[in-house]
Structures are given as structure tokens and as C-alpha cells.
Design an enzyme around this catalytic site. Structure first.
Site, PDB file in Angstrom:
ATOM      1  N   ILE A   1       4.875  -1.141   2.917  1.00 36.82           N
ATOM      2  CA  ILE A   1       4.550   0.259   2.670  1.00 36.82           C
ATOM      3  C   ILE A   1       5.350   0.725   1.460  1.00 36.82           C
ATOM      4  O   ILE A   1       6.584   0.676   1.465  1.00 36.82           O
ATOM      5  CB  ILE A   1       4.864   1.128   3.904  1.00 36.82           C
ATOM      6  CG1 ILE A   1       4.002   0.691   5.101  1.00 36.82           C
ATOM      7  CG2 ILE A   1       4.668   2.609   3.579  1.00 36.82           C
ATOM      8  CD1 ILE A   1       2.508   0.900   4.928  1.00 36.82           C
ATOM      9  N   LYS A   2       4.645   1.162   0.438  1.00 38.44           N
ATOM     10  CA  LYS A   2       5.300   1.596  -0.805  1.00 38.44           C
ATOM     11  C   LYS A   2       5.665   3.071  -0.724  1.00 38.44           C
ATOM     12  O   LYS A   2       4.830   3.908  -0.371  1.00 38.44           O
ATOM     13  CB  LYS A   2       4.376   1.374  -2.001  1.00 38.44           C
ATOM     14  CG  LYS A   2       4.541   0.044  -2.666  1.00 38.44           C
ATOM     15  CD  LYS A   2       3.617  -0.094  -3.843  1.00 38.44           C
ATOM     16  CE  LYS A   2       4.279   0.274  -5.138  1.00 38.44           C
ATOM     17  NZ  LYS A   2       3.403  -0.025  -6.299  1.00 38.44           N
ATOM     18  N   ILE A   3       6.904   3.340  -1.072  1.00 34.52           N
ATOM     19  CA  ILE A   3       7.446   4.696  -0.994  1.00 34.52           C
ATOM     20  C   ILE A   3       8.278   4.947  -2.251  1.00 34.52           C
ATOM     21  O   ILE A   3       9.036   4.069  -2.681  1.00 34.52           O
ATOM     22  CB  ILE A   3       8.340   4.838   0.259  1.00 34.52           C
ATOM     23  CG1 ILE A   3       7.540   4.570   1.544  1.00 34.52           C
ATOM     24  CG2 ILE A   3       9.005   6.218   0.318  1.00 34.52           C
ATOM     25  CD1 ILE A   3       8.406   4.425   2.794  1.00 34.52           C
TER      26      ILE A   3
ATOM     27  N   THR B   1       0.858  -1.189   0.000  1.00 33.73           N
ATOM     28  CA  THR B   1       0.000   0.000   0.000  1.00 33.73           C
ATOM     29  C   THR B   1       0.890   1.234   0.000  1.00 33.73           C
ATOM     30  O   THR B   1       1.828   1.318   0.793  1.00 33.73           O
ATOM     31  CB  THR B   1      -0.939  -0.009   1.226  1.00 33.73           C
ATOM     32  OG1 THR B   1      -1.799  -1.145   1.144  1.00 33.73           O
ATOM     33  CG2 THR B   1      -1.779   1.258   1.289  1.00 33.73           C
TER      34      THR B   1
END
EC number: 2.2.1.2
Length: 316
Positions: free
Chosen positions: A130-132, A94
Site C-alpha cells: 500500500i503506497k502512502i 497501489t
């Protein structure tokens, strides 16, 4: 054996979609989403209740309209993730708001909030990435989050400098892009056709994979953003590949033999000293493709985040 099943024997197959029905059809290990995929998934009729629930949640949490909107979009992204986690055994990725791509502290805060929303729904950290975006600030945020037990997926990765900085920060996983690199070379050179083995995106991911294995980095390499099945088969053996449903279908329907292309058997070499911020920018900026594609990718995700907000606002 079809190519998809053959690929599964050497690479973890991930679905690059927010469409539950597509995920059910291909039974990937993990799934990845981004603001663009959340936006398109939100248009699917089966997701209407998730939107309504996110808005109700936001209204109950705050009376401030601006805060309600932020809470609703975060909750919607998590709601979609929760649905996907019902049908994948592994992890959901996400994404943090792309507008925070150059702000380490805001990225960390948003990641903690998304994780808390998953935790409240009974999902443990080991099922979430966690997509960054792979900016210097995003990489530094991920370095801190990893220390807190929050695993990260560093995306929009186009340069060797980005890949090296991610490994040195100890991030869990990177998503080096393939197809968008090919797009740039087609648009910016006279060469319009590439055999899969010489596709510049394939060459980039192969180089990153080998660099990581040569230096004993544990960061997972997950090739992403594919334009054709040839790019995928040329990266067979990569740790993971995240693939859109149309290409999963194409692989499933092909009985052509699949040969492992990525496998490092050499010795592990000493790692270089970690890059400084100045070295990162110098090396990254030597690659005009990477500079353009990182900036463009952030802009595109931000635009879709704003479209998602407009869609949510209309339903308040």
C-alpha cells in the site's frame, strides 16, 4: 550482458508503470503504480473493460453517487493491480488517495479497503504494497498497518528525516525520489548539469541506503523517479529500483559495463532514540527542497485523482 540483466544480478528491478504490455516486455519482479499512472493506464483501450467492471461494481454496492465514485476508483486501481499481478511474480504497489495524506485514520481505512478488495479477488497480502505519502500522518498510518500485516510503500520521500521516521516506524519499504530532487536543484541553483555521481538525488538515496544499513534497519530502499539512466547505474546495488519503461529499454539496449555502487560492509551501529513528531517536522523543514517537493507531489497526485474521478463520472 546488457545493463538491465547486469542490474538484476545486484538489485531487484521493478517497473514503474501501469502498462501491462510494457511490464511483459521487461519482466520485472514487482510493479508500482500511482494516481498519475492509473490515470494514464485508464486511457489504454485494453483497460476499458476494467473501467466498466469497476463502475458496475460500484453501482451494485451503493445507491449514493458520491459513494459510487469512491468505490469505482478504488476498484479500478485494484483491477489494474490484478492485471499486473498476472504478469509479475512479486508485488504490486497501489496508492492511497493523496487527499488523505495528512489524515492517519482515513489512510488506514482506505488501505484496509484496498487490501480487502485484493483479498476478495484471491490475492494475499504478501503480494501487495500500500503506497502512502511520507508525511508524519502517513508514516503513523503505515506503522499501524504494518502491525496488521499490511505492508506499506512510503512514497514522495525526499528528506533524511522522512527516511529515518519510516525506518523507526518499521515500514516495509520506502521510495526515495531521485529525479524530482534533481529537478529542484536545477530550478533553484545556477548549476544545470550534474555528473551522475554528484546528482543530488543520487547522493540522497545513497545516504539513506547507507544510514539504513549502518543501523541495521530492515526497511527496503527502492530508489524511484529517474530522469536518466546514469542515475540508475549510479545506484546499482540498491535493494530495489523502480524504473519507467523508457529507461528499462535504454538499459536493455546498453552493453556498457555495470559496476555495483551501493554495498554496505561496515559494522552495524546502535540506533538513535526514535524521532518525536516535533523533531520530525524540525528536521524535515530544514530542507526546503524536501518541503516543496513533498507538498507538490501530493498536489499533483490529488489533481490526477480528480481527473480520474471526472473520467469515471463521465462513464456512469
Amino acid at each position: 550482458m546488457n545493463q538491465l540483466d547486469a542490474l538484476r544480478q545486484m538489485t531487484v528491478v521493478v517497473a514503474d508503470t501501469g502498462d501491462i504490455d510494457a511490464i511483459k516486455a521487461y519482466q520485472p519482479e514487482d510493479a508500482t503504480t500511482n494516481p498519475s499512472l492509473v490515470l494514464s493506464a485508464s486511457a489504454l483501450p485494453q483497460y476499458a473493460p476494467l473501467i466498466d467492471e469497476a463502475i458496475a461494481y460500484a453501482k451494485a454496492k451503493s445507491n449514493d453517487k458520491a459513494q459510487q465514485l469512491i468505490d469505482a476508483e478504488d476498484k479500478l486501481a485494484v483491477n489494474i493491480g490484478l492485471e499486473i499481478l498476472k504478469v509479475v511474480k512479486g508485488r504490486i504497489s497501489t496508492e492511497v488517495d493523496a487527499r488523505y495524506s495528512y489524515d492517519t485514520e482515513k489512510t488506514i481505512a482506505k488501505a484496509r479497503k484496498l487490501i480487502a478488495l485484493y483479498n476478495e479477488a484471491g490475492i494475499s497480502n504478501d503480494r501487495i504494497l500500500i503506497k502512502i505519502a511520507s508525511t508524519w500522518q502517513g508514516i503513523k498510518a503505515a506503522e499501524q498497518l504494518e502491525k496488521e500485516g499490511i505492508n506499506c510503500n512510503l512514497t514522495l520521500l525526499f528528506s533524511q528525516a522522512q527516511a529515518r521516521a519510516c525506518a523507526e516506524a518499521g515500514v516495509y519499504l520506502i521510495s526515495p525520489f531521485v529525479g524530482r530532487i534533481l529537478d529542484w536543484y536545477k530550478a533553484n541553483s545556477d548549476k544545470k548539469e550534474y555528473a551522475p555521481a554528484e546528482d543530488p538525488g543520487v547522493v540522497s538515496v545513497t545516504s539513506i541506503y547507507n544510514y539504513y544499513k549502518q543501523h541495521g534497519y530492515n526497511t527496503v530502499v527502492m530508489g524511484a523517479s529517474f530522469r536518466n539512466a546514469g542515475e540508475i547505474t549510479e545506484l546499482a546495488g540498491c535493494d530495489r529500483l523502480t524504473i519507467a519503461p523508457a529507461l528499462l529499454k535504454e538499459l536493455q539496449e546498453s552493453e556498457a559495463p555495470l559496476v555495483r555502487k551501493l554495498e554496505y560492509k561496515g559494522e552495524v551501529k546502535a540506533r538513535p532514540a526514535p524521532m518525536t513528531e516535533a523533531e520530525f517536522y524540525w528536521e524535515h523543514n530544514q530542507d526546503p527542497m524536501a518541503v516543496e517537493k513533498l507538498a507538490e507531489g501530493i498536489r499533483k497526485f490529488a489533481i490526477d485523482q480528480e481527473k480520474l474521478e471526472a473520467m469515471l463520472l463521465a462513464k456512469f
